[in-house]
Design a protein around this motif. Sequence first.
Motif, short mmCIF file in Angstrom:
data_model
loop_
_atom_site.label_atom_id
_atom_site.label_comp_id
_atom_site.label_asym_id
_atom_site.label_seq_id
_atom_site.Cartn_x
_atom_site.Cartn_y
_atom_site.Cartn_z
N SER A 132 34.92 33.98 42.27
CA SER A 132 35.56 33.11 41.29
C SER A 132 35.06 33.33 39.86
CB SER A 132 35.37 31.64 41.67
OG SER A 132 33.99 31.31 41.72
N ILE A 138 40.32 38.59 38.92
CA ILE A 138 41.35 37.56 39.13
C ILE A 138 42.60 37.93 38.34
CG2 ILE A 138 41.95 35.16 38.60
CD1 ILE A 138 38.97 34.48 39.27
N GLU A 142 46.31 38.92 40.00
CA GLU A 142 47.48 38.11 39.65
C GLU A 142 48.53 38.95 38.92
OE1 GLU A 142 45.80 34.65 37.72
OE2 GLU A 142 45.20 33.80 39.67
N LEU A 148 47.37 33.73 45.27
CA LEU A 148 46.14 33.07 45.67
C LEU A 148 46.45 32.28 46.93
CD1 LEU A 148 43.18 32.27 45.16
CD2 LEU A 148 44.05 30.39 43.75
N HIS A 166 37.71 33.55 46.27
CA HIS A 166 39.17 33.42 46.32
C HIS A 166 39.73 34.51 47.21
CE1 HIS A 166 39.01 30.56 43.09
NE2 HIS A 166 38.74 31.44 42.14
N TYR A 168 43.17 36.52 47.89
CA TYR A 168 44.50 36.84 47.39
C TYR A 168 45.22 37.67 48.44
CZ TYR A 168 43.37 35.25 42.70
OH TYR A 168 43.04 34.47 41.63
#
Length: 181
Positions: A132, A138, A142, A148, A166, A168
Amino acid sequence: MNYWQGNNVRLRAIVKSDWETLVAWDLNSEVGSHMHFLTPPQSPAAIEAFIEKETLKKFENDCYFWIIENLEGIAVGFIDTRTDQRHGTFEYGISVAPEHGRKGYASEAILLVAKYYFDHLRYQKLTAGVHSDNKASIKLHESLGFCLEGTIRNMIFKNGHYVNLHYYGFTLEEFRAKKDV
């Protein structure tokens, strides 16, 4: 045509002459801090032994370790895969040396590997675990269209505190819907 080459990177097997590059990467704690565990520095002999083992590995269980190099032939990082063949899912670990970051190398390497696993090995889902506190990773995931799917709280201990992990996901259908692959 080289299937393993994109516009900016080429994926290749690890070779014995990569040992100096891997020794330098091993000494970079910034790179290690984004892995699951920051290891103490390895000796050049240990890194050479790792490389020797990797150079002799066959493509088994659909798992592999690639060196990411730019089109000038400079090693900029690596990507390796792990699979669950029964369920048709795979994941990867990726690292790009900080001095080569933010040039699109990681995203292109991920897409090359994803294309191979989806189009040639019949996998149906790709999963990536991201710390995180790794804002660049991240943003990368994305921007590639990963969703997510969940967060495991306080999963990774580093730098004296816990961070979340996280997860994904990127499905075959989502990959095929992308216009730029």
